[in-house]
Design a protein around this motif. Structure first.
Motif, PDB file in Angstrom:
ATOM      1  N   GLU A  81      -5.395   7.345  -3.281  1.00  0.00           N
ATOM      2  CA  GLU A  81      -5.692   5.889  -2.698  1.00  0.00           C
ATOM      3  C   GLU A  81      -5.931   4.787  -3.641  1.00  0.00           C
ATOM      4  O   GLU A  81      -5.679   3.542  -3.527  1.00  0.00           O
ATOM      5  CB  GLU A  81      -6.625   6.248  -1.624  1.00  0.00           C
ATOM      6  N   HIS A 117       1.947   4.283  -3.202  1.00  0.00           N
ATOM      7  CA  HIS A 117       1.745   5.546  -3.253  1.00  0.00           C
ATOM      8  C   HIS A 117       3.307   6.109  -3.514  1.00  0.00           C
ATOM      9  O   HIS A 117       3.277   6.863  -4.579  1.00  0.00           O
ATOM     10  CB  HIS A 117       1.525   6.256  -1.927  1.00  0.00           C
ATOM     11  N   HIS A 122       0.680  -1.203  -0.108  1.00  0.00           N
ATOM     12  CA  HIS A 122      -0.283  -0.232   0.007  1.00  0.00           C
ATOM     13  C   HIS A 122       0.887   1.356   0.059  1.00  0.00           C
ATOM     14  O   HIS A 122       0.531   2.073  -0.954  1.00  0.00           O
ATOM     15  CB  HIS A 122      -0.761  -0.112   1.064  1.00  0.00           C
ATOM     16  N   SER A 132      -2.582   3.173  -4.105  1.00  0.00           N
ATOM     17  CA  SER A 132      -2.175   2.203  -3.021  1.00  0.00           C
ATOM     18  C   SER A 132      -2.910   1.114  -3.059  1.00  0.00           C
ATOM     19  O   SER A 132      -2.639  -0.231  -3.100  1.00  0.00           O
ATOM     20  CB  SER A 132      -1.890   3.091  -1.774  1.00  0.00           C
TER      21      SER A 132
HETATM   22 ZN    ZN Z   1      -2.776   5.382   1.458  1.00  0.00          ZN
END
Ligand code: ZN
Length: 567
Positions: free
Chosen positions: A386, A362, A358, A389
């Motif tokens: 988001e 990013h 995750h 990720s």
């Molecule tokens: Zn995140």
């Protein structure tokens, strides 16, 4: 350059102010679109290099060791001094919006910076300064209260985050005792939690009214830079969640109850334990999990391979657990060195794999866009980030055996079911806040009552009673975003929806799915969220069909998933 070899010097704020003022003048007096664009680029670079870079370095080094007095003082310096630069930065925003070359600049720089500039102008007025300070004080009181928690459990005291492993302990009695101990702590501080929220809601409502809005909600949307969807879109999404996701999630929990021989609905202490024998655990030490990350990123694609080589080669990750390190995990960017940075504390739980997939997801997006200008368009808005990720987590699924060993089968099941059942919860957090700001005069009991009603709608698998605080319908008070960053939560639900579309595409063809992911990610923040999706050929989470299709496929997958041998 390796992270610790980067030289640090405190930002010279007086010089920054002088140079920025000169550049704003140059921008305002530009006689051609080219000259204006050049001045704008110079402002963008100045802010990134002279302000954000030293500030970020100081912050990371302080977070790696909060006891480091030098970087702690540096960090405090920025927190104290940067708010005073806001009027100057607002002047820049205003100049951008009023430029006679706006049309040409939109073509050159992209329109998203103008859209965002307009939003940011709608969130501020000098008469809000005191209210904003008060808001900071109140959110600081809330986070301080939570950070100060000393929860008595089995003869020792623990912080809230340290209770998490006990709250997932496979032993029913021990797990319930952990939930009860934590719930009691929240209940003991209930009056304080009620008071802080009450003051925050009324304060924010007042700020919205001072700016001429009908309460806080509209201001809240501008503050979150909701630049491509409206409250009506969010409401439609909410309805699709209730219609399609809630029934699937309900079935997941019903089966869980049957497998474990428990009554349905499940109490709060039982619902998070997917398997009697415990939730999936990764194999190996933290170093070995990082090594598996190397295998994963090297095998996934050439782009991710180059990215991971950069992160490890330049030591742009600090993921060891060490005394004095700030809790939690994050990914940030160091603009002048065109690099992402990841901070985390690996601890031997499934959280470690999440850091590697995750947070590093990013990081991959930042790396891929490291040469993008304007620099402020490297990162898109939060829901769009988001997607980077949460989707990377799904791309790592084929490496589940490397990460989880014998627990891989458990992981592949809980990763999907966890993503699905998160969406109703997250949507409920958002729905709750809409009601709170629509009725700012509610008293604490009325607020809890709203949460109880929403629990029935979004989480019918969670049984009231049994567990203090959570079962009392007060669990919203532990969701920090509700206090700290109003309306920041639907972002995760929208992104989770897109990541589930990736889950679906990966099952069709992982190579094609990754090409789509690259097409989405390499756009950085050059467009608004819905346009980023469109360009990449992805569905919008605001279309009813999107969730309908995902849920149908997920249900079929879950129905046919072989859980034999798993308890
Ligand atoms: Zn995140």
């Amino acid at each position: 350059m390796k992270f610790w070899d980067i030289p640090y010097e405190r930002a010279d704020l007086e010089a920054f102010r002088r140079e920025m003022e000169a550049l704003i003048c140059r921008f305002e007096n530009a006689e051609s679109a080219e000259a204006a664009a050049e001045a704008y680029a110079a402002m963008d670079t100045l802010e990134a290099n002279a302000l954000r870079t030293p500030r970020t370095i100081a912050q990371i080094r302080r977070d790696i060791n909060t006891a480091d007095e030098f970087y702690d003082a540096e960090n405090a310096f920025y927190n104290r001094e940067i708010p005073a630069l806001q009027p100057l930065l607002k002047r820049r925003t205003k100049a951008l919006l009023e430029s006679p070359f706006r049309k040409e600049l939109e073509e050159k720089l992209g329109s998203v910076i103008f859209v965002n500039a307009e939003m940011s102008m709608k969130t501020f007025s000098p008469e809000l300064v005191q209210d904003l300070q008060r808001e900071n004080e109140l959110t600081a009181q809330y986070s301080k209260l939570l950070a100060s928690a000393q929860i008595e459990f089995e003869g020792k005291t623990y912080a809230i985050s340290q209770m998490q492993p006990f709250k997932l302990d496979p032993d029913d009695k021990r797990r319930l005792a952990a939930w009860t101990a934590e719930g009691n702590w929240y209940n003991e501080h209930g009056e304080e939690l009620d008071r802080i929220y009450d003051e925050l809601v009324k304060l924010r409502d007042g700020m919205g009214r001072k700016l001429g809005y009908d309460g806080f909600t509209e201001l809240g949307y501008y503050r979150m830079k909701r630049n491509c969807y409206t409250m009506d879109d969010v409401e439609n999404f909410r309805i699709a969640v209730q219609d399609y996701v809630v029934p699937v999630a309900k079935k997941i929990y019903l089966r869980q109850a049957q497998r474990q021989g428990r009554e349905f609905p499940l109490n709060f202490a039982d619902k998070d334990l997917s398997f009697r024998s415990g939730n999936p655990r990764p194999v190996g030490t933290p170093e070995e999990v990082v090594a598996t990350g190397t295998k994963f990123y090297s095998e996934l694609s050439e782009e991710t391979k180059a990215y991971w080589a950069h992160m490890t080669g330049h030591e742009m990750m600090d993921v060891e657990s060490k005394p004095g390190k700030r809790g939690g995990a994050y990914c940030t960017g160091i603009p002048a060195y065109r690099s992402p940075f990841i901070l985390a504390s690996l601890n031997g739980t499934a959280h470690d794999v999440e850091v590697i997939t995750h947070e590093a997801g990013h990081g991959f997006a930042v790396f891929l866009n490291r040469d993008r200008t304007p620099i402020e368009t490297i990162w898109p808005s939060l829901e769009a980030c988001e997607v980077h990720s949460m989707s990377m987590e799904f791309f790592a699924e084929p490496w589940a055996e490397d990460f989880f060993g014998a627990d891989a089968k458990k992981f592949l099941y809980t990763h999907l079911t966890g993503a699905l059942s998160f969406i109703p919860y997250g949507t409920m957090v958002d729905h709750f806040q809409h009601i709170m700001y629509e009725y700012p005069d509610f008293d604490p009991e009325e607020r809890h009552q709203v949460w109880r009603e929403l629990l029935g709608l979004y989480m019918p698998w969670a049984k009231p009673g049994d567990v203090p605080f959570y079962g009392d319908g007060k669990g919203w008070q532990r969701q920090q975003h509700i206090y700290m960053s109003p309306f920041y939560y639907i972002d995760y639900c929208l992104a989770q929806t897109v990541s589930l579309e990736f889950w679906r595409l990966i099952r069709e063809d992982p190579k094609v799915a990754f090409q789509t992911y690259l097409r989405y990610t390499e756009q950085g923040g050059s467009k608004v969220f819905t346009d980023l999706l469109k360009t990449a050929g992805l569905s919008s989470p605001f279309e009813e069909e999107t969730l309908k299709k995902i849920c149908a496929e997920a249900m079929a997958f879950i129905d046919s998933y072989d859980l034999s041998g798993l308890e």
